[in-house]
Design an enzyme around this catalytic site. Structure first.
Site, short mmCIF file in Angstrom:
data_model
loop_
_atom_site.label_atom_id
_atom_site.label_comp_id
_atom_site.label_asym_id
_atom_site.label_seq_id
_atom_site.Cartn_x
_atom_site.Cartn_y
_atom_site.Cartn_z
N ARG A 22 0.83 -1.21 0.00
CA ARG A 22 0.00 0.00 0.00
C ARG A 22 0.86 1.26 0.00
O ARG A 22 0.46 2.30 -0.52
CB ARG A 22 -0.97 0.00 1.19
N TYR B 128 -12.53 18.81 -15.67
CA TYR B 128 -13.06 17.47 -15.93
C TYR B 128 -14.29 17.22 -15.05
O TYR B 128 -14.32 17.67 -13.90
CB TYR B 128 -11.95 16.45 -15.62
N ASP C 199 -3.85 20.13 -13.78
CA ASP C 199 -4.15 18.84 -14.42
C ASP C 199 -3.59 18.91 -15.84
O ASP C 199 -4.09 19.65 -16.68
CB ASP C 199 -5.68 18.61 -14.43
N LYS D 279 -5.06 7.88 -19.49
CA LYS D 279 -5.29 8.46 -20.81
C LYS D 279 -4.01 8.37 -21.65
O LYS D 279 -3.60 7.30 -22.03
CB LYS D 279 -5.80 9.89 -20.67
C1 LIG Z 1 -10.02 11.11 -17.27
C2 LIG Z 1 -9.58 12.37 -16.66
C3 LIG Z 1 -9.44 12.47 -15.26
C4 LIG Z 1 -9.79 11.34 -14.33
O1 LIG Z 1 -8.93 10.26 -14.48
P1 LIG Z 1 -9.35 8.73 -14.15
O2 LIG Z 1 -8.10 7.99 -14.39
O3 LIG Z 1 -10.48 8.37 -15.06
O4 LIG Z 1 -9.78 8.72 -12.72
C5 LIG Z 1 -9.00 13.67 -14.76
N1 LIG Z 1 -8.70 14.72 -15.56
C6 LIG Z 1 -8.83 14.66 -16.89
C7 LIG Z 1 -8.49 15.84 -17.72
C8 LIG Z 1 -9.27 13.49 -17.49
O5 LIG Z 1 -9.42 13.43 -18.82
#
Ligand SMILES: *Cc1c(COP(=O)(O)O)cnc(C)c1O
Length: 397
Positions: free
Chosen positions: A59, A112, A184, A209
């Site tokens: 963890r 998001y 982000d 992504k």
């Molecule tokens: C998909 C996404 C997230 C969230 O990520 P997960 O891995 O699905 O939890 C956050 N920010 C952006 C810009 C995203 O495209």
């Protein structure tokens, strides 16, 4: 545009791996072990309290996961990195590490969908004040930051309308008011944008992504200074949103081609956005690479390329989308993005599935908005595919 760092292509392949390639393995092994054994109890103690390097329990840390973190750390030019089970875990754990009741967050309306839910539903419950500014309205945002806040949270380009915020400009103001700047960087990836170099304190990614790039592993990652990242790591190790070693391995493998993929996706997105812009059945195209994008100049300044994501709306709205999207041969109609395959979907079922129709409307997201994540396929094939699908629309109407 800023000068491209040729190092990145090499780093995607080599960075963060050497130390973990035991037994002369040419690839980072997947260590599935939950715990690590120690015969020397004093040494075990030293590792447990962080005085010696090593692993104790899954963890907290894991060698495969550490290698993934090191790779992202190198690519973002950061001092430290830590990882999470998903991108949303990276976002929630980071915010919850630093926020206290009575604090204030200044952010943008276009984050998001999941992030937006944290701002609208979960943080207000903890008596945290959230101010969401019109994305791209820098003057308003600066005004709000100057009123005092502990966190400025940015996402640029945004999901799905690819709006741009000037990171350097906002970070300058935030710094003067002692606010932490979190960005982000999922859409740009470290290949196209490095917010730490523009003054951000912390940068996070949904590794699910572009970083992974093959839509086969969930993950999140955070980079920044050692002091800040350690605080978030501590929160995460106790609260348990740990990245799985197998997912870490898939992300490392995916990242080896990150540089190649992102530039190919950017090339495809640029040409497709230009093609769609001229199509009579297309109402609007949103892409920071288009000269008429409201913040094209800022994007050009802070990014090395405009990225693989764009969105567009059709004449005829959602009804037209329902006819057109199923016709596409080379596209997964799915909720993810950043994969090698082209992936499409309406914002209402992808990025903003968590939002109500009223919330989407307030965010300026038309119901018929299509999010298009360009894959690495041949451009002509993707163009002809879109042409064919749009033709069906013209015949039908
Ligand atoms: C998909 C996404 C997230 C969230 O990520 P997960 O891995 O699905 O939890 C956050 N920010 C952006 C810009 C995203 O495209």
């Amino acid at each position: 545009m800023k000068e491209r760092q040729p190092k990145l292509a090499t780093e995607t392949v080599w960075a963060g791996e050497e130390k973990y390639r035991v037994h002369g393995a040419s690839q980072v092994p997947v260590v599935h072990s939950v715990a690590y054994t120690y015969d020397d109890l004093d040494y075990w103690y030293e590792v447990a309290v962080g005085q010696a390097e090593g692993h104790i329990y899954g963890r907290n840390t894991n060698p495969t996961v550490s290698s993934f973190e090191d790779k992202v750390k190198e690519l973002e030019g950061a001092e430290a990195a830590t990882s999470f089970s998903t991108g949303m875990a990276a976002i929630s754990n980071t915010l919850l590490t630093f926020l206290r009741p009575g604090d204030r967050v200044v952010s943008i309306k276009d984050t998001y969908g999941g992030t937006n839910k944290i701002f609208s539903e979960f943080l207000p419950r903890l008596n945290i004040d959230i101010t969401l500014c019109e994305t791209g309205d820098h003057e308003h945002m600066i005004e709000e930051i100057e009123k005092g806040c502990s966190i400025v949270y940015l996402e640029t380009p945004t999901n799905p309308t690819v709006k741009i915020t000037d990171i350097e400009r906002i970070a300058d103001v935030a710094k003067n008011h002692n606010a932490l700047v979190i960005v982000d960087n999922t859409f740009a990836t470290p290949i196209l944008q490095n917010p730490l170099q523009l003054g951000a304190d912390l940068v996070l990614h949904s590794a699910t992504k572009f970083l992974g790039g093959h839509a086969d592993a969930l993950g999140g990652v955070l980079v920044g200074s050692k002091a800040l990242v350690e605080e978030v790591y501590h929160y995460r190790e106790i609260n348990g949103a740990t990245l799985d070693p197998m997912a870490a391995y898939l992300l490392i493998r995916g990242m080896k081609t990150l540089h190649l993929r992102v530039y190919k996706q950017t090339e495809n997105a640029t040409k497709l956005a230009e093609y769609l812009k001229k199509h009579p059945m297309v109402e609007n195209v949103f892409y920071p690479g288009l000269k008429d994008h409201p913040n094209h100049d800022i994007a050009k300044q802070q990014m090395r390329g405009f990225g693989g994501m764009f969105s567009f709306s059709l004449v005829g709205g959602m009804d037209a989308v329902k006819v057109m999207l199923p016709k596409l041969k080379y596209a997964n109609r799915a909720a993810n993005l950043g994969a090698v395959e082209t992936t499409v979907g309406p914002a209402r079922t992808t990025s903003h599935v968590e939002s109500t129709p009223e919330e989407r409307k307030a965010l300026g997201i038309p119901d018929g908005l299509i999010r298009y994540s360009a894959g690495i396929e041949d451009f002509e094939d993707l163009k002809e595919d879109l042409e064919m699908a749009l033709k069906a629309l013209t015949v039908k109407q």
